[in-house]
Structure formats: structure tokens, C-alpha cells
Design an enzyme around this catalytic site. Structure first.
Site, PDB file in Angstrom:
ATOM      1  N   LYS A  13       0.677  -1.391  -0.042  1.00  0.00           N
ATOM      2  CA  LYS A  13       0.042  -0.083   0.020  1.00  0.00           C
ATOM      3  C   LYS A  13       0.662   1.285   0.112  1.00  0.00           C
ATOM      4  O   LYS A  13       0.697   2.401  -0.728  1.00  0.00           O
ATOM      5  CB  LYS A  13      -1.001  -0.070   1.347  1.00  0.00           C
ATOM      6  N   ARG A  88      -9.093   0.821   9.688  1.00  0.00           N
ATOM      7  CA  ARG A  88      -8.448  -0.449   9.939  1.00  0.00           C
ATOM      8  C   ARG A  88      -9.485  -1.240  10.591  1.00  0.00           C
ATOM      9  O   ARG A  88      -9.312  -2.658  10.965  1.00  0.00           O
ATOM     10  CB  ARG A  88      -7.147  -0.422  10.709  1.00  0.00           C
ATOM     11  N   ARG A 127      12.085  -6.784   4.380  1.00  0.00           N
ATOM     12  CA  ARG A 127      12.112  -5.122   4.221  1.00  0.00           C
ATOM     13  C   ARG A 127      12.960  -4.538   4.909  1.00  0.00           C
ATOM     14  O   ARG A 127      13.180  -4.742   6.130  1.00  0.00           O
ATOM     15  CB  ARG A 127      10.637  -4.596   4.468  1.00  0.00           C
ATOM     16  N   ARG A 160      12.162  -2.673  10.391  1.00  0.00           N
ATOM     17  CA  ARG A 160      11.183  -2.127  11.598  1.00  0.00           C
ATOM     18  C   ARG A 160      11.103  -3.244  12.512  1.00  0.00           C
ATOM     19  O   ARG A 160      11.153  -4.312  12.335  1.00  0.00           O
ATOM     20  CB  ARG A 160       9.820  -2.015  10.468  1.00  0.00           C
ATOM     21  N   ARG A 171       0.437  -9.635  12.862  1.00  0.00           N
ATOM     22  CA  ARG A 171      -0.036  -8.532  12.331  1.00  0.00           C
ATOM     23  C   ARG A 171      -1.199  -9.074  11.169  1.00  0.00           C
ATOM     24  O   ARG A 171      -2.328  -8.555  10.813  1.00  0.00           O
ATOM     25  CB  ARG A 171       0.876  -7.687  11.486  1.00  0.00           C
TER      26      ARG A 171
END
Ligand code: AMP
Length: 218
Positions: A13, A88, A127, A160, A171
Site C-alpha cells: 500500500k 482499519r 523489508r 522495522r 499482524r
């Protein structure tokens, strides 16, 4: 144009929002980015947010709604926006509807980026982000020229806190429990457009561009 990007963590996103924001000339508003900036300020609110985010759980709706309300009041959002990571939960979506209604606005489209679980896990655990400018990399898909160093600003690349495999799986579970219901919510409102978040960045970007051109939005 008022646009929402909906999809699981790791759907891409943020990456698509950055490109679309330039193409459509409207701001990219990411609640995750807003909260990460607040965490850096190390205020009591920042420390509270860090607690939720490190665990991979959602920030309470009232804090999120307030942050979005404040951000949307800024001048640059008056001509439209791309929301990434909000709403969300169903209560957030209901408050957001009210927020828009009170300002005489409405949403134009919700793009749902359907993404496979194995792809999400690979993307997120690989990532890396620049600790200085926030640029995104991936250890295999988008490697920097020099390992661990940002091509754009020379900053140090970090993982992260919430991109560890254990937190990523949590998540995804939370997404399925609390966010996935919004697919039907926006489908029922006739606002949903489904695309594949499994596609590579450039390919999905082309699909979205073609869609916007076809709809006369670009
Ligand atoms: P993101 O960068 O969108 O993956 O968001 C990172 C983290 O920020 C999430 O795991 C949540 O803890 C928090 N967060 C971001 N947006 C929301 C939201 N709309 N509602 C609740 N928590 C959020």
C-alpha cells in the site's frame, strides 16, 4: 480524488501510494507513518504508540481517528488524498464516514490489494527502511546499491521492529480479525475495486494507472 488503499500489511500500500500521490498530485497519508513520527518525538503519546506498534497490535480507535481528523484538516488535503492504513476497523470506518459527511465530502474509491500470506511474510521480513529518510528497500526485491546503506541519502538501513516474522504473523492475524471485514463494508457501498497485491510493484502500478485512465481520473 479521495482514495483509500485497503489490504493486509505487506500488500504494498505504501509503495503504491507514494507513486499514485505523484501521479494524481494529492497527498499520501499513512497512519503508520504519522505514528512512527510521533514515536520519534518520545513524548508520553509517542511512548504509548511505540508499545502498541512494537507488539504489532492496533492503536486504539480514538487515538487513530483524532490523528486522521487533524491531518485531513490541513490545507494540502482539501483537494483529495490517498489514505494508507486507515480505516482499519469497522468503528474507524464509521467515524471516518461521519468525518467526511460533516465536511460535505465523500470517498471516490477504495482499492483493495488482495495479497497471499506467503508473499506478505517474504516481503515484510525482508523489508528494510532508511532510518534517516524513510525510503523502502527489500533485501532481494529492491536491494540498495551498497548493503545496509540508503541510495538516496546515505542513511543506515534498519528493519522495522514490527517486521520480525513472529510480529508479522500476528499482524496478519489481526488484519484478518479486525480489518478484512472492511472489504464487504466498502463492497456494499459500491466503492471497492479489487487488484492483486501479489503483483510486482511496477506491474501493479501499470494496472492501477490503466484503471485510473479508464475511469477518466488520470
Ligand atoms: P503500518 O505502517 O500501516 O503497517 O502501521 C504500523 C502500525 O501502526 C500498525 O501495526 C498499528 O500498530 C499502527 N496503526 C497504523 N494505522 C492504524 C490504524 N488505522 N488503526 C490502528 N492502528 C494503526
Amino acid at each position: 480524488m479521495r482514495l483509500v488503499l485497503l489490504g493486509p500489511p505487506g500488500a504494498g500500500k505504501g509503495t503504491q501510494a507514494k507513486v499514485l500521490s505523484q501521479d494524481l498530485n494529492i497527498p499520501h497519508i499513512s497512519t503508520g507513518d504519522i505514528f512512527r513520527d510521533t514515536v520519534k518525538e518520545n513524548t508520553p503519546l509517542g511512548r504509548e504508540l511505540a508499545g502498541y506498534m512494537q507488539k504489532g497490535v492496533l492503536v486504539p480507535d480514538d487515538i487513530v481517528n483524532r490523528a486522521v481528523f487533524e491531518r485531513l484538516k490541513k490545507e494540502d488535503a482539501s483537494g483529495g488524498f490517498i489514505l494508507d492504513g486507515y480505516p482499519r476497523t469497522k468503528p474507524q470506518a464509521a467515524v471516518f464516514d461521519e468525518m467526511l459527511k460533516k465536511s460535505g465530502m465523500s470517498l471516490d474509491i477504495v482499492i483493495y490489494m488482495e495479497t497471499s500470506k506467503n508473499i506478505i511474510v517474504k516481503r515484510l521480513t525482508g523489508r528494510r527502511i532508511c532510518s534517516k529518510c524513510g525510503a523502502n528497500y527489500h533485501i532481494t526485491n529492491i536491494p540498495p546499491k551498497k548493503e545496509g546503506v540508503c541510495d538516496a541519502c546515505g542513511g543506515k538501513l534498519i528493519q522495522r521492529d514490527d517486521d520480525s516474522e513472529q510480529t508479522v504473523l500476528k499482524r496478519i492475524k489481526i488484519y484478518n480479525e479486525q480489518t478484512a471485514g472492511l472489504i464487504d463494508y466498502y463492497q456494499d457501498k459500491g466503492l471497492l475495486c479489487k487488484v492483486s497485491g501479489d503483483l510486482e510493484v511496477d506491474k501493479l502500478n501499470r494496472v492501477l494507472n490503466e484503471f485510473f485512465v479508464k475511469e477518466g481520473l488520470l
